[in-house]
Write a protein that holds these residues in place. Structure first.
Motif, PDB file in Angstrom:
ATOM      1  N   LYS A 377      -2.660  -4.098   5.704  1.00 21.87           N
ATOM      2  CA  LYS A 377      -1.962  -3.395   4.613  1.00 21.87           C
ATOM      3  C   LYS A 377      -1.255  -2.147   5.154  1.00 21.87           C
ATOM      4  CE  LYS A 377      -0.793  -2.536   0.341  1.00 21.87           C
ATOM      5  NZ  LYS A 377      -1.759  -2.020  -0.651  1.00 21.87           N
ATOM      6  N   ALA A 378      -1.846  -1.538   6.178  1.00 22.64           N
ATOM      7  CA  ALA A 378      -1.210  -0.365   6.778  1.00 22.64           C
ATOM      8  C   ALA A 378       0.093  -0.773   7.466  1.00 22.64           C
ATOM      9  CB  ALA A 378      -2.157   0.292   7.788  1.00 22.64           C
ATOM     10  N   TRP A 379       0.070  -1.927   8.154  1.00 26.05           N
ATOM     11  CA  TRP A 379       1.305  -2.418   8.798  1.00 26.05           C
ATOM     12  C   TRP A 379       2.368  -2.714   7.738  1.00 26.05           C
ATOM     13  CZ3 TRP A 379       2.656  -1.899  13.576  1.00 26.05           C
ATOM     14  CH2 TRP A 379       1.701  -1.869  14.593  1.00 26.05           C
ATOM     15  N   LEU A 380       1.947  -3.297   6.608  1.00 18.07           N
ATOM     16  CA  LEU A 380       2.887  -3.599   5.532  1.00 18.07           C
ATOM     17  C   LEU A 380       3.538  -2.323   5.006  1.00 18.07           C
ATOM     18  CD1 LEU A 380       4.139  -5.418   3.329  1.00 18.07           C
ATOM     19  CD2 LEU A 380       2.029  -5.079   2.008  1.00 18.07           C
ATOM     20  N   ASN A 381       2.724  -1.322   4.696  1.00 18.98           N
ATOM     21  CA  ASN A 381       3.260  -0.073   4.150  1.00 18.98           C
ATOM     22  C   ASN A 381       4.113   0.667   5.168  1.00 18.98           C
ATOM     23  OD1 ASN A 381       1.714  -0.828   1.996  1.00 18.98           O
ATOM     24  ND2 ASN A 381       0.542   1.057   1.851  1.00 18.98           N
ATOM     25  N   LEU A 382       3.720   0.586   6.431  1.00 11.77           N
ATOM     26  CA  LEU A 382       4.522   1.219   7.479  1.00 11.77           C
ATOM     27  C   LEU A 382       5.877   0.527   7.573  1.00 11.77           C
ATOM     28  CD1 LEU A 382       4.488   3.398   9.684  1.00 11.77           C
ATOM     29  CD2 LEU A 382       3.575   1.681  11.268  1.00 11.77           C
ATOM     30  N   GLY A 383       5.858  -0.793   7.387  1.00 13.67           N
ATOM     31  CA  GLY A 383       7.116  -1.533   7.389  1.00 13.67           C
ATOM     32  C   GLY A 383       8.056  -1.079   6.293  1.00 13.67           C
ATOM     33  N   THR A 384       7.529  -0.854   5.087  1.00 14.60           N
ATOM     34  CA  THR A 384       8.394  -0.391   3.988  1.00 14.60           C
ATOM     35  C   THR A 384       8.932   1.011   4.275  1.00 14.60           C
ATOM     36  OG1 THR A 384       6.496   0.482   2.737  1.00 14.60           O
ATOM     37  CG2 THR A 384       7.163  -1.790   2.298  1.00 14.60           C
ATOM     38  N   CYS A 385       8.121   1.820   4.974  1.00 11.21           N
ATOM     39  CA  CYS A 385       8.608   3.157   5.351  1.00 11.21           C
ATOM     40  C   CYS A 385       9.821   3.046   6.266  1.00 11.21           C
ATOM     41  CB  CYS A 385       7.499   3.951   6.060  1.00 11.21           C
ATOM     42  SG  CYS A 385       6.158   4.504   4.979  1.00 11.21           S
ATOM     43  N   TYR A 386       9.737   2.159   7.259  1.00 10.39           N
ATOM     44  CA  TYR A 386      10.870   1.981   8.183  1.00 10.39           C
ATOM     45  C   TYR A 386      12.051   1.322   7.488  1.00 10.39           C
ATOM     46  CZ  TYR A 386       8.433   3.414  12.438  1.00 10.39           C
ATOM     47  OH  TYR A 386       7.803   4.146  13.406  1.00 10.39           O
ATOM     48  N   GLU A 387      11.779   0.415   6.555  1.00 13.39           N
ATOM     49  CA  GLU A 387      12.867  -0.277   5.867  1.00 13.39           C
ATOM     50  C   GLU A 387      13.642   0.679   4.967  1.00 13.39           C
ATOM     51  OE1 GLU A 387      13.679  -4.227   3.060  1.00 13.39           O
ATOM     52  OE2 GLU A 387      11.627  -3.693   3.657  1.00 13.39           O
TER      53      GLU A 387
END
Length: 514
Positions: A377-387
């Motif tokens: 879930k941390a990778w997912l949220n980090l992905g949205t931050c970069y997106e």
């Protein structure tokens, strides 16, 4: 018994070693009745006769108060005499006394020197103690490689406790190349020597397939041996086996019994398990306040998982008054204690300003911390931050990479995000076929938006139009059945029912969906 008789005759003839051996037999009750007072007297006579091991054994008596009045300082005197006479075990005992300040001034440097002398004389306990010191940086510069070497030498020298520690080195790659098979072998040797901690870790190996074939039946047995042997960690794991039927018949009453026994041994991790049962009423009465009490008891023992769930209770106001500030503080403590999901919740607090000052950069840092610990879930949220460029520089390629790691880690929502990346060329080349594949994986994992997007792909397909309409309708139906499907899925399904697209025309159902 005959051995004791012969030793007694040898002792009466003035053999100091005979006195020492006779004392050991009386201390352990081997061949003779246990008699600690007489054992100490035998050691004293052996020491007076010049046997260095007798001095060491007499020191143990004074240190523990066995057969004599406890006297830590006199114990140190005895150990020194034994060491001066050449007994390696005496050097080890002196090291322990100086390490802990027992009967002597606490001096870690001096303790290391004594342990080193004992190790040079091939005392395995001294080697083990050096391993602990190098592992923790106590009295020496921390050196995991030297620590592992000392544990190996101690284990091969017959000090059974060392096998467990050497196994941990191989399991975690501390001072050695990570080797799960070798770790399991070390734990196995530890179990053969009766080390309860080795039994517990062997159970983990069988439960997770670490270095051995996964075997849940052996898992439960190992945890039972570990628990009965005195390893407090094992009770919680054995309880989980009974709660979920892992290697044993599911039995909630037995699970609760294990958790309570673990609590009695001081293991803080069992309080989370008890708290979760109280929160849902399985095996115990449903009581949210009692659940919170359990989590609090776990936090008193420093358990990060307890801090996490206490934070969840404060966040949602379940069993306790809703308090977002307290929730954020709990997540912070849990995260710093090593709980991966706590970093996600703490990041969410900073992202949305719940209980803390809103800080997108800090939120991204929290997600990165959780990602580094393997939390999908941390990778997912980090992905949205970069997106979206929240708290970090906008980077579609990095976002897609994060979604990929999260998806591979089992997060269905991440598959949906990765599908969008492939469908619309966000950070990766446009690849509709790959996008559909990602949506399917997300849908199979239960993500409603993945079902919606898969339905849109079927709806817009140019081939086999009628069949794809039916498939699209089925996707939209599944999306609305899952909580979180979103209004778009409801609207699309309502429109299709109204016009008979992919489904039988039904105005009443259309109105309900719309």
């Amino acid at each position: 018994r005959r051995a004791a008789a012969f030793l007694r005759k040898g002792a009466e003839m003035g053999d100091p070693e005979a006195w020492t051996k006779l004392g050991a037999m009386h201390k352990e009750g081997v061949g003779v009745g246990e008699d600690l007072k007489w054992a100490a007297e035998c050691f004293r006579r052996g020491a007076d006769g010049g046997d260095p091991r007798a001095w060491t054994n007499l020191g143990v008596c004074y240190e523990s108060g066995h057969g004599v009045v406890e006297d830590q300082k006199w114990a140190v005197v005895c150990y020194q005499k034994g060491a001066d006479g050449g007994d390696p075990k005496a050097w080890t005992k002196l090291g322990i006394c100086h390490e802990k300040g027992l009967g002597a001034i606490k001096d870690l440097k001096q303790a290391i020197e004594f342990h080193q002398k004992g190790a040079e004389m091939e005392d395995p306990e001294a080697m083990f103690n050096l391993g602990v010191c190098h592992a923790t940086g106590k009295g020496v510069v921390r050196n995991q490689k030297r620590s592992a070497e000392h544990f190996r030498n101690a284990a091969e020298g017959g000090y059974s406790k060392a096998w467990f520690h050497l196994g941990v080195c191989y399991e975690e790659g501390k001072g050695v190349v990570r080797d799960l098979k070798r770790a399991a072998e070390c734990y196995q040797k530890g179990t053969e020597a009766g080390d309860p901690r080795a039994w517990t870790n062997m159970g983990v190996c069988y439960e997770e397939g670490l270095g051995v074939v996964k075997e849940l039946q052996w898992t439960a047995q190992c945890y039972r041996f570990g628990a009965e042997g005195g390893d407090s960690r094992a009770w919680n794991r054995l309880g989980l086996c009974h709660q979920y039927g892992r290697g044993v018949t599911m039995n909630l009453e037995r699970a609760v019994e294990c958790y309570r026994k673990g609590a009695g041994t001081g293991d803080p991790t069992v309080w989370v398990s008890l708290g979760l049962l109280h929160s849902i009423g399985h095996g115990v009465e449903k009581d949210l306040k009692r659940a919170v009490e359990c989590y609090r008891k776990g936090t008193e023992g420093g358990d990060p998982k307890s801090w996490f769930y206490l934070g969840v209770c404060h966040k949602n106001g379940k069993g306790v008054e809703k308090d977002l500030v307290m929730a954020a503080q709990c997540f912070q403590t849990a995260a710093e204690g090593g709980h991966p999901r706590a970093w996600v919740n703490l990041g969410d607090c900073y992202e949305k300003g719940r209980g803390v000052v809103k800080d997108q950069k800090r939120a991204a840092e929290c997600y990165q911390q959780g990602a580094d610990k393997g939390e999908s879930k941390a990778w997912l949220n980090l992905g949205t931050c970069y997106e979206e460029g929240r708290g970090v520089a906008k980077d579609p390629h990095q976002a897609a990479e994060c979604y990929w790691v999260a998806a591979e880690g089992g997060n269905p929502t991440a598959w949906n995000h990765l599908g969008l990346c492939h469908q619309f060329g966000r950070g990766v080349p446009v690849n509709l076929e790959r996008g559909v594949e990602c949506y399917r994986k997300g849908a199979d994992g239960g993500d409603p938006k993945a079902w919606l997007n898969l339905g849109v792909c079927h709806e817009n397909s140019c081939s086999d139009f009628e069949n794809n309409l039916m498939q699209a309708a089925e996707c939209y139906r599944k999306a609305v059945e899952i909580e979180g499907g979103g209004r778009e899925a409801w609207i699309r399904l309502g429109f299709w029912c109204e016009n008979g697209l992919g489904v039988v025309k039904n105005l009443r159902r259309a109105a309900a969906f719309l």
